[in-house]
Design a protein around this motif. Structure first.
Motif, mmCIF file in Angstrom:
data_model
loop_
_atom_site.group_PDB
_atom_site.id
_atom_site.type_symbol
_atom_site.label_atom_id
_atom_site.label_comp_id
_atom_site.label_asym_id
_atom_site.label_seq_id
_atom_site.Cartn_x
_atom_site.Cartn_y
_atom_site.Cartn_z
ATOM 1 N N ASP A 17 -9.023 9.023 2.140
ATOM 2 C CA ASP A 17 -7.869 9.920 2.279
ATOM 3 C C ASP A 17 -6.811 9.717 1.203
ATOM 4 N N ASN A 18 -6.686 8.513 0.697
ATOM 5 C CA ASN A 18 -5.496 8.217 -0.096
ATOM 6 C C ASN A 18 -5.735 7.815 -1.546
ATOM 7 N N PHE A 75 0.835 -1.189 0.000
ATOM 8 C CA PHE A 75 0.000 0.000 0.000
ATOM 9 C C PHE A 75 0.875 1.246 0.000
ATOM 10 N N PRO A 76 0.619 2.311 -0.743
ATOM 11 C CA PRO A 76 -0.577 2.553 -1.559
ATOM 12 C C PRO A 76 -0.485 2.027 -2.996
HETATM 13 C C1 NAG Z 1 -2.904 8.614 3.475
HETATM 14 O O1 NAG Z 1 -3.521 9.854 3.734
HETATM 15 C C2 NAG Z 1 -3.193 10.385 4.992
HETATM 16 C C3 NAG Z 1 -4.036 11.636 5.223
HETATM 17 O O2 NAG Z 1 -3.957 12.498 4.114
HETATM 18 C C4 NAG Z 1 -1.683 10.698 5.044
HETATM 19 O O3 NAG Z 1 -1.346 11.175 6.316
HETATM 20 C C5 NAG Z 1 -0.930 9.392 4.766
HETATM 21 O O4 NAG Z 1 0.461 9.656 4.674
HETATM 22 C C6 NAG Z 1 -1.397 8.766 3.470
HETATM 23 N N1 NAG Z 1 -0.763 7.464 3.347
HETATM 24 C C7 NAG Z 1 -0.096 7.093 2.285
HETATM 25 C C8 NAG Z 1 0.547 5.769 2.360
HETATM 26 O O5 NAG Z 1 -0.006 7.784 1.301
#
Ligand code: NAG
Ligand code: NAG
Ligand code: NAG
Length: 803
Positions: free
Chosen positions: A111-112, A48-49
């Motif tokens: 969020d992602n 992930f991601p």
């Molecule tokens: C996912 O989104 C959150 C909130 O925006 C952020 O803090 C986090 O780093 C993101 N995770 C990844 C793996 O991109």
């Protein structure tokens, strides 16, 4: 069926002696959960991601723009930099009953994940894996029925789905046929010089997700596009009702003419049947039945075990292999009510699996060996096993599940499960496809978790072809599925007889005399030969009850008929007079469709558009009526219910009397439709009473005449739907005067009357008919539904403005 399995339990003491003990079943269920988390947690930890996990190197994999070799067509199709595996897994948490993880996963997706990515993806794959996942998770997060509502959730996933849906629409925009391009770029739309060929499954498996998206957002573009594509394919079928494998989206010509149930076509059939289950719209079922009949006639061979690939035009056999994708088909046959055929086809795949501890992508049944030997941990075989277990409760299918589970464990790695590159050599491939988590483990878990909520729900809950669960509450439905409404199951499912297991102790599927045949077919223990039963289920013909209707029997002199014209969605008639309509009764006998207008065929999904202003009068007569009241007295004169009804145009209206005459009300279960003259014993009951009959089987007029001859005071006809209209006389030459009132009430009202009659069976129920209170009760129906021969015709629309 139920009583037999209970009997077996009593005799044998323990529930799954022939398959598994109860304790073992629970172990396997819990073990499946652990398998899912082994895959999912390691994906989150290492990948992930990114879209996918490489379960051998324990790293993520996705689009690699720096490394064009990786950017091959397969990767290109699925991966798009949107955390595919996470998104695809969302509703598996619901099945596992894990609300915390469901909530967390949704948070992460919100969020992602973004779809504003420069990725060329396959519309089909992204639709089933991503759009379907977002929609099902949205439904669970908002629907109170399932206990997975999230209080902070504000529809973000639906917004994402809408955004994604809009990014897929360019695939349709430049297609002359409405059949979509197979690929688009999520950021830039349709790439230049894009391939203009698509497989049938790719273009014809969008309606569940696109339809749901349209219903939830009120934006009809998605459903319309998917539906148009589906019918564009179906309407290019051959005379044999077969569709091919690959089609040119601009010319509509078939490029690859092999027809079968596996790769390239598979989910086209699945989406027809499931669209009917989800949306309740009969036309999809009609098409499915027609398609399935052709499959049984031409694609299935005479043994009943093999489904071949044949030339769609001349039925020549085009290959001698079956593919692993077609292992889903028994599951679909179960849903279609054809369990017997499902058992057989599943046995074939069961033996292939047993031989290789997996399903090779292609198995050649002539050479009896694997032809393409990879197995990417696909779900189709376990999916069918699950549906067969639900339908039969035969413990054999639990032991099949155990076999599959044990074999999947062969492909476990330190950080996940690896696809099998070659089932003969056991060589692994560094991929863990997202469907392992969203489908394979989901079905395996549901198989062992027999009490799971989703194993008992039988309303319009469907599993998409990616096993995402979609269900629409009735507010989103235009029609209720008539299968669910219909009391007579033999009418509702005109395919095959219900599966009745053989009673007795030797009840496992493997004890069937024909089980060995499948074993021989795949070359497993090939020395065992037994004869096989050639008992397969023929499709009951849907016996179209064809009625010809001639509008305007007396043509004016020198009348020049205006011929109908064909348009993309059906046929237009500007003048009804002199036009010949052919009505075909729907297979569940719930009303009619117009199937032919003069010599033009109207295919399922198409409509007849009437632009003839002279129909207006007929229409107004049907649609404007006065509501009368049927007042039903229960225990006393103070305990009554009012029911609305409409009196037929050919019967006397309800008059003002004082006091109103009160009559007993009767329903004769032996003469539910009142379509033949009543017997003298029945007449003595009906004399001076109101008789209740069901709509159908004959005209309102005939029902009224029979009731009148029996001395009844009125005939109350209970409709099979909730739309009221005024019954009119079918034709002008059959007239004996109707002197008693004929009243049409809705299906809902019929249920109320039925309950009242049941409750007070001991005493008599009395009723009076009251005329309309005021003119205000007069109603003009809003939507045009032409009734011919007292049947509402479904596929007609009125357009008096022309053009
Ligand atoms: C996912 O989104 C959150 C909130 O925006 C952020 O803090 C986090 O780093 C993101 N995770 C990844 C793996 O991109
Ligand atoms: C959809 O449209 C209908 C009728 O126009 C309206 O009643 C309903 O509130 C709308 N729903 C949404 C989600 O916009
Ligand atoms: C029943 O219908 C009658 C006549 O239409 C009306 O006067 C009466 O108020 C209704 N009663 C109830 C309980 O709806």
């Amino acid at each position: 069926m139920l009583s037999i399995s209970i009997l077996i339990l009593l005799v044998l003491g323990s529930p799954f002696v022939a398959g598994l003990t109860e304790q073992r079943r629970i172990e396997l269920r819990d073990y499946t959960k652990e398998m899912f988390y082994h895959g999912f947690d390691n994906y989150m930890k290492y990948a992930f991601p990114k879209d996918e996990l490489d379960p051998i190197q324990c790293v993520g994999r996705g689009r690699d723009k720096q490394n064009p070799q990786v950017d091959n067509i397969i990767i290109n199709d699925v991966l798009g930099d949107f955390s595919l595996t996470l998104v695809d897994s969302l509703d598996t948490f619901v099945i596992l009953g894990d609300k915390d993880r469901f909530e967390n996963a949704i948070r992460l997706v919100i969020d992602n994940v973004s779809f504003d990515v420069d990725s060329k993806i396959q519309v089909f794959e992204v639709n089933i894996r991503v759009l379907g996942a977002l929609l099902s998770a949205h439904l669970f997060a908002t629907d109170k029925r399932f206990g997975f509502e999230i209080d902070w959730y504000k529809g973000e996933l639906l917004e994402m789905a809408y955004d994604l849906g809009e990014r897929l629409l360019p695939a349709f925009a430049h297609s002359k046929t409405g059949i979509p391009y197979p690929r688009v770029n999520l950021k830039y739309g349709l790439p230049k010089d894009e391939i203009e060929e698509t497989c049938t499954a790719g273009a014809g498996s969008l309606i569940l997700e696109f339809g749901t998206l349209s219903r939830l957002t009120n934006d009809t573009r998605f459903e319309n596009a998917a539906k148009k594509a589906l019918y564009a394919l179906w309407n290019r079928r051959t005379e044999l009702d077969l569709v091919g494998n690959v089609i040119d989206i601009q010319t509509g010509y078939w490029i690859h003419v092999a027809s079968g149930v596996g790769a390239g076509i598979d989910s086209f059939f699945e989406y027809l049947l499931k669209a009917y289950a989800l949306f309740g719209e009969e036309e999809y079922y009609e098409v499915f039945l027609q398609a399935y009949t052709a499959i049984k006639k031409y694609i299935r061979d005479s043994s009943g075990y093999l489904y071949q690939n044949i030339n769609m035009h001349n039925r020549a056999i085009m290959s001698s292999w079956v593919d692993s994708l077609a292992a889903y088909f028994p599951g679909l046959q179960v849903l279609a009510g054809d369990v017997e055929n499902a058992i057989k086809l599943h046995l074939l795949y069961y033996n292939i699996w047993k031989r290789y501890h997996a399903l090779p992508e292609r198995f050649n049944y002539y050479l009896r060996r694997a032809e393409i030997a990879s197995y990417p941990l696909r779900p189709e075989f376990i999916e069918s096993t699950y549906f067969l277990y639900r339908a039969t409760r035969n413990p054999f299918y639990l032991s099949v599940g155990e076999m599959v589970l044990n074999d999947l464990e062969l492909y476990r790695t330190d950080c996940g499960y690896a696809s099998v590159e070659n089932v003969l050599k056991g060589k692994l491939d560094p991929r863990m496809e997202s469907f392992l988590l969203s489908e394979t483990f989901k079905y395996l878990y549901l198989l062992f978790d027999i009490d799971n909520k989703f194993n008992t729900l039988d309303s319009n809950v469907v599993f998409t072809t990616e096993a995402h669960i979609l269900t629409l509450s009735s507010t989103y439905l235009k029609f209720r599925p008539s299968i669910l409404q219909n009391q007579d199951p033999s009418l509702a499912m005109p395919t095959c007889p219900r599966y009745i297991p053989q009673p007795g102790l030797l009840s496992s599927i493997l004890d069937r005399p024909d089980a060995d045949y499948a074993r021989v077919l795949v070359g497993l223990n090939a020395d065992i030969t037994t004869s096989h039963a050639r008992a397969y289920c023929e499709s009951v013909s849907t016996s179209p009850l064809v009625v010809e209707v001639n509008f305007g029997e007396r043509l004016p002199q020198n009348y020049k008929p205006m011929p109908p014209t064909k348009f993309d969605g059906g046929v237009i008639v500007d003048q009804l007079i002199g036009i010949k309509l052919e009505l075909t009764m729907r297979s569940d006998r719930n009303g009619y469709d117009i199937s032919k207008v003069d010599d033009y065929r109207i295919a399922p999904g198409e409509v007849l558009e009437i632009r003839d202003p002279s129909i207006k009068e007929h229409w107004l007569k049907q649609q404007s009526y006065s509501k009368i009241t049927l007042r039903l007295y229960r225990s006393s004169l103070h305990d009554y219910i009012n029911i609305s009804g409409v009196t037929a145009a050919f019967s006397p209206p309800v008059y003002h009397y004082f006091p109103h005459p009160l009559y007993n009300i009767h329903y004769l279960p032996k003469a539910p439709y009142g379509c033949s003259p009543y017997l003298s014993s029945e007449k003595s009951i009906l004399l001076n009473s109101y008789v209740i009959v069901k709509r159908g089987e004959c005209t309102f007029y005939e029902k009224a005449i029979h009731a009148q001859d029996a001395g009844a005071r009125a005939v109350i006809v209970v409709s099979d739907e909730n739309h009221l209209f005024q019954p009119v006389i079918p034709s002008e030459n059959s007239l004996e005067e109707v002197k008693i009132t004929c009243v049409l009430v809705t299906k809902e009202s019929g249920d109320i009357i039925e309950r009242a009659l049941e409750r007070d069976r001991a005493s008599e129920i009395k009723a009076i008919l009251l005329p309309p209170e005021t003119d205000m009760d007069s109603v003009v129906g809003s939507n045009f539904r032409l009734a011919i021969y007292d049947h509402v015709v479904n596929n007609v629309r009125l357009n008096l403005n022309g053009q």
